[in-house]
Design a protein around this motif. Structure first.
Motif, PDB file in Angstrom:
ATOM      1  N   UNK A 165       0.492  -6.317  -4.706  1.00  0.00           N
ATOM      2  CA  UNK A 165      -0.070  -5.732  -3.493  1.00  0.00           C
ATOM      3  C   UNK A 165      -0.816  -4.480  -3.908  1.00  0.00           C
ATOM      4  N   UNK A 166      -1.934  -4.231  -3.251  1.00  0.00           N
ATOM      5  CA  UNK A 166      -2.787  -3.124  -3.683  1.00  0.00           C
ATOM      6  C   UNK A 166      -2.709  -1.935  -2.737  1.00  0.00           C
ATOM      7  N   UNK A 167      -1.512  -1.595  -2.263  1.00  0.00           N
ATOM      8  CA  UNK A 167      -1.386  -0.378  -1.459  1.00  0.00           C
ATOM      9  C   UNK A 167      -1.836   0.803  -2.322  1.00  0.00           C
ATOM     10  N   UNK A 168      -2.375   1.818  -1.698  1.00  0.00           N
ATOM     11  CA  UNK A 168      -2.866   2.963  -2.448  1.00  0.00           C
ATOM     12  C   UNK A 168      -1.692   3.734  -3.044  1.00  0.00           C
ATOM     13  N   UNK A 169      -2.011   4.610  -3.976  1.00  0.00           N
ATOM     14  CA  UNK A 169      -0.973   5.403  -4.626  1.00  0.00           C
ATOM     15  C   UNK A 169      -0.182   6.221  -3.611  1.00  0.00           C
ATOM     16  N   UNK A 170      -0.860   6.732  -2.593  1.00  0.00           N
ATOM     17  CA  UNK A 170      -0.198   7.560  -1.584  1.00  0.00           C
ATOM     18  C   UNK A 170       0.787   6.758  -0.736  1.00  0.00           C
ATOM     19  N   UNK A 171       0.596   5.442  -0.696  1.00  0.00           N
ATOM     20  CA  UNK A 171       1.465   4.575   0.113  1.00  0.00           C
ATOM     21  C   UNK A 171       2.568   3.914  -0.700  1.00  0.00           C
ATOM     22  N   UNK A 172       2.556   4.112  -2.016  1.00  0.00           N
ATOM     23  CA  UNK A 172       3.465   3.367  -2.894  1.00  0.00           C
ATOM     24  C   UNK A 172       4.931   3.707  -2.643  1.00  0.00           C
ATOM     25  N   UNK A 173       5.235   4.998  -2.449  1.00  0.00           N
ATOM     26  CA  UNK A 173       6.629   5.391  -2.237  1.00  0.00           C
ATOM     27  C   UNK A 173       7.196   4.715  -0.986  1.00  0.00           C
ATOM     28  N   UNK A 174       6.420   4.779   0.091  1.00  0.00           N
ATOM     29  CA  UNK A 174       6.887   4.174   1.336  1.00  0.00           C
ATOM     30  C   UNK A 174       7.068   2.671   1.186  1.00  0.00           C
ATOM     31  N   UNK A 175       6.153   2.038   0.451  1.00  0.00           N
ATOM     32  CA  UNK A 175       6.260   0.593   0.232  1.00  0.00           C
ATOM     33  C   UNK A 175       7.521   0.259  -0.545  1.00  0.00           C
ATOM     34  N   UNK A 176       7.863   1.114  -1.497  1.00  0.00           N
ATOM     35  CA  UNK A 176       9.057   0.891  -2.306  1.00  0.00           C
ATOM     36  C   UNK A 176      10.323   1.196  -1.495  1.00  0.00           C
ATOM     37  N   UNK A 177      10.292   2.284  -0.771  1.00  0.00           N
ATOM     38  CA  UNK A 177      11.454   2.707   0.027  1.00  0.00           C
ATOM     39  C   UNK A 177      11.797   1.684   1.102  1.00  0.00           C
ATOM     40  N   UNK A 235      -7.866  18.013  -1.555  1.00  0.00           N
ATOM     41  CA  UNK A 235      -6.876  16.954  -1.776  1.00  0.00           C
ATOM     42  C   UNK A 235      -6.656  16.163  -0.486  1.00  0.00           C
ATOM     43  N   UNK A 236      -7.593  15.268  -0.210  1.00  0.00           N
ATOM     44  CA  UNK A 236      -7.474  14.394   0.958  1.00  0.00           C
ATOM     45  C   UNK A 236      -8.126  14.920   2.213  1.00  0.00           C
ATOM     46  N   UNK A 237      -8.667  16.114   2.174  1.00  0.00           N
ATOM     47  CA  UNK A 237      -9.243  16.699   3.378  1.00  0.00           C
ATOM     48  C   UNK A 237     -10.646  16.221   3.706  1.00  0.00           C
ATOM     49  N   UNK A 238     -11.300  15.565   2.750  1.00  0.00           N
ATOM     50  CA  UNK A 238     -12.683  15.139   2.952  1.00  0.00           C
ATOM     51  C   UNK A 238     -12.816  13.646   3.182  1.00  0.00           C
ATOM     52  N   UNK A 239     -11.898  12.873   2.615  1.00  0.00           N
ATOM     53  CA  UNK A 239     -12.034  11.418   2.688  1.00  0.00           C
ATOM     54  C   UNK A 239     -10.743  10.757   2.231  1.00  0.00           C
ATOM     55  N   UNK A 240     -10.565   9.501   2.620  1.00  0.00           N
ATOM     56  CA  UNK A 240      -9.502   8.687   2.035  1.00  0.00           C
ATOM     57  C   UNK A 240      -9.884   8.366   0.594  1.00  0.00           C
ATOM     58  N   UNK A 241      -8.875   8.200  -0.257  1.00  0.00           N
ATOM     59  CA  UNK A 241      -9.188   7.912  -1.665  1.00  0.00           C
ATOM     60  C   UNK A 241      -9.975   6.617  -1.834  1.00  0.00           C
ATOM     61  N   UNK A 242      -9.743   5.651  -0.974  1.00  0.00           N
ATOM     62  CA  UNK A 242     -10.443   4.373  -1.072  1.00  0.00           C
ATOM     63  C   UNK A 242     -11.870   4.450  -0.536  1.00  0.00           C
ATOM     64  N   UNK A 243     -12.244   5.590   0.039  1.00  0.00           N
ATOM     65  CA  UNK A 243     -13.581   5.737   0.626  1.00  0.00           C
ATOM     66  C   UNK A 243     -14.397   6.832  -0.053  1.00  0.00           C
ATOM     67  N   UNK A 244     -13.912   7.322  -1.195  1.00  0.00           N
ATOM     68  CA  UNK A 244     -14.621   8.407  -1.878  1.00  0.00           C
ATOM     69  C   UNK A 244     -16.004   7.991  -2.378  1.00  0.00           C
ATOM     70  N   UNK A 245     -16.131   6.763  -2.869  1.00  0.00           N
ATOM     71  CA  UNK A 245     -17.435   6.321  -3.349  1.00  0.00           C
ATOM     72  C   UNK A 245     -18.418   6.203  -2.183  1.00  0.00           C
ATOM     73  N   UNK A 246     -17.937   5.770  -1.037  1.00  0.00           N
ATOM     74  CA  UNK A 246     -18.792   5.708   0.151  1.00  0.00           C
ATOM     75  C   UNK A 246     -19.251   7.112   0.540  1.00  0.00           C
ATOM     76  N   UNK A 247     -18.341   8.083   0.448  1.00  0.00           N
ATOM     77  CA  UNK A 247     -18.695   9.459   0.780  1.00  0.00           C
ATOM     78  C   UNK A 247     -19.758  10.017  -0.144  1.00  0.00           C
ATOM     79  N   UNK A 248     -19.642   9.674  -1.422  1.00  0.00           N
ATOM     80  CA  UNK A 248     -20.660  10.094  -2.393  1.00  0.00           C
ATOM     81  C   UNK A 248     -22.010   9.479  -2.035  1.00  0.00           C
ATOM     82  N   UNK A 249     -22.001   8.215  -1.649  1.00  0.00           N
ATOM     83  CA  UNK A 249     -23.251   7.490  -1.394  1.00  0.00           C
ATOM     84  C   UNK A 249     -24.040   8.101  -0.242  1.00  0.00           C
ATOM     85  N   UNK A 250     -23.359   8.668   0.749  1.00  0.00           N
ATOM     86  CA  UNK A 250     -24.063   9.259   1.897  1.00  0.00           C
ATOM     87  C   UNK A 250     -24.189  10.776   1.777  1.00  0.00           C
ATOM     88  N   UNK A 251     -23.710  11.333   0.655  1.00  0.00           N
ATOM     89  CA  UNK A 251     -23.825  12.771   0.452  1.00  0.00           C
ATOM     90  C   UNK A 251     -22.859  13.598   1.277  1.00  0.00           C
TER      91      UNK A 251
END
Length: 336
Positions: free
Chosen positions: A184-196, A62-78
Motif C-alpha cells: 500500500x502506498x500511504x504517504x510517510x505521514x500516514x504510515x504510523x496510523x496505518x500500522x497502529x 514543513x507541510x504549510x505550503x502543500x501536501x508532499x504528494x502535490x509538491x511537484x504540482x506546486x512547483x509546476x505552477x510556481x
C-alpha cells in the motif's frame, strides 16, 4: 543647498530600491518535521544566505505550503520556488528517475546513492521530463536501503511475506508484490496510523523515517539486512525562479549543493551509528535474513522487475536501457 540635499535623497532612495530589488526570498516545500531527511535543505538555506550576506533567503515550510504528494504540482505552477518529493508518489510524472527505485540495484552506501542519483538527474531525458513540470533537478535526498519494521512474530523467511500488508511505494512495492506481499502506498505521514490501526502489518522505511514518523514505536522487530532497495526523493527548483536569479545568487545556490550534501551525509552517518542503541532502547528485535532467503528474493524481484521496467518505459519513448546501464556504470566507476 536644497538642490544638493534633494539629489542626495533621490540617490539614497535609488540605492534603497536597488537593494530591495536585489533581495531574493524563496519558499521551500517539504513535509513532516526537521529531520535527517531534510538537513541538506536546511544547510543549503544557511549557506546561500551566508554567501549573499542575507540577500538570498529560503523559508523552509514543513507541510504549510502543500501536501508532499502535490509538491511537484506546486512547483509546476510556481506556488513555491523549491520542493522535495519522492518519485514513487507519482511515478507517471517522473518516469525516468524511477529507475533509481528498482529493487536490488546493489547500492551499498549513501555516497553511492548520491553518485547514481546525480548521474541520472544529469541525463537529458530526466531534464526534459522534469521541464514538463517547470522543474529543474538540484540534488538528491540520499537514503540507505529500506528495511521493515513489523508487529507480531518476525518474518524472516520469504514464504512469510505471502499476504503481508506492507507500506511500500514504487519499485519496493513491486518487489514485495513479487513474493506475495500486499503493498500500500500511504504517504510517510500516514504510515504510523496505518500500522497502529492494523491497515498494514509492516512498514518499509529508512532508519530516520522509522524514527521521525514513529513506526519504530509500534514495532516488535526490524529486518537488519533485507536491503531490497530505497526510494528516490529529489530536491527541485522552479525553472522560472532559477533563471530569474542574479548571476551572484545562482552561483551561491549552485556552489552550495555539494557542501549541503556533505553535511547531510555526516549527519545521517551519526544517526546510523546509534541505530542499534535505538533498537535496544525501544525493545525492538533485530532480525537477520539468511543468505539463502535473500538470494530467493533477489531472483524473484531483481531481474524480472528491472526487465519489465525497461520494456515498459522504452515503449513510452524513454531511453530506459540507457538509464539502467547508467546506474550500473556509475556504481562500477565508484568502486574502481
Amino acid at each position: 543647498m536644497k538642490n544638493i540635499t534633494a539629489k542626495l535623497t533621490v540617490s539614497l532612495l535609488a540605492l534603497t530600491i536597488a537593494g530591495e530589488a536585489a533581495a531574493t526570498e524563496w519558499n521551500v516545500s517539504v513535509w513532516g518535521k526537521r529531520r535527517a531527511f531534510t538537513e541538506h535543505v536546511e544547510k543549503l538555506a544557511e549557506l546561500v544566505s551566508a554567501k549573499t550576506n542575507g540577500e538570498f533567503t529560503m523559508n523552509v515550510s514543513y507541510g504549510g505550503l502543500s501536501k508532499n504528494t502535490e509538491n511537484l504540482d506546486g512547483i509546476s505552477i510556481g506556488a513555491f520556488e523549491m520542493a522535495q518529493f519522492c518519485a514513487g508518489y507519482h511515478a507517471d510524472k517522473n518516469r525516468a528517475i524511477t529507475v533509481l527505485e528498482l529493487p536490488f540495484l546493489g547500492v551499498n552506501t549513501l555516497e553511492e546513492e548520491v553518485a547514481v542519483s546525480h548521474a541520472v538527474y544529469a541525463h537529458p531525458a530526466v531534464a526534459e521530463e522534469m521541464a514538463q513540470w517547470n522543474a529543474k533537478m538540484l540534488m538528491t535526498s540520499p537514503m540507505p536501503q529500506y528495511n521493515l519494521v513489523g508487529t507480531g512474530e518476525p518474518r524472516d523467511e520469504l514464504a512469510e511475506f505471502d499476504g503481508m500488508r506492507v507500506r511500500a511505494t514504487g519499485g519496493l512495492g513491486k518487489a514485495f508484490a513479487a513474493v506475495g506481499g500486499v503493498p500500500t502506498s500511504v504517504t510517510s505521514s500516514e504510515a504510523y496510523q496505518a500500522m497502529e490501526s492494523g491497515v498494514v502489518d509492516t512498514v518499509a522505511f529508512a532508519q530516520h523515517a522509522h524514527l521521525s514518523f514513529g513506526t519504530i514505536n509500534e514495532a516488535d522487530w526490524w529486518t537488519a539486512n533485507l536491503n531490497p532497495g530505497t526510494v528516490n526523493c529529489p530536491i527541485v527548483v522552479n525553472i522560472d525562479a532559477y533563471e530569474s536569479l542574479s548571476d551572484e545568487h545562482r552561483a551561491a545556490l549552485d556552489s552550495s549543493v555539494d557542501e549541503a550534501i556533505d553535511h547531510y551525509l555526516a549527519n545521517y552517518g551519526a544517526l546510523l551509528e546509534k541505530w542499534d542503541s535505538v533498537l535496544a532502547e525501544k525493545g525492538v528485535q533485530k532480525v537477520m535474513i539468511s543468505d539463502e532467503e535473500l538470494a530467493k528474493f533477489r531472483e524473484v524481484a531483481a531481474g524480472p522487475i528491472a526487465k519489465a521496467w525497461i520494456e515498459e518505459n522504452a515503449a513510452q519513448g524513454l531511453p530506459a536501457q540507457e538509464l539502467y546501464d547508467l546506474v550500473n556504470s556509475t556504481l562500477a566507476d565508484m568502486r574502481k
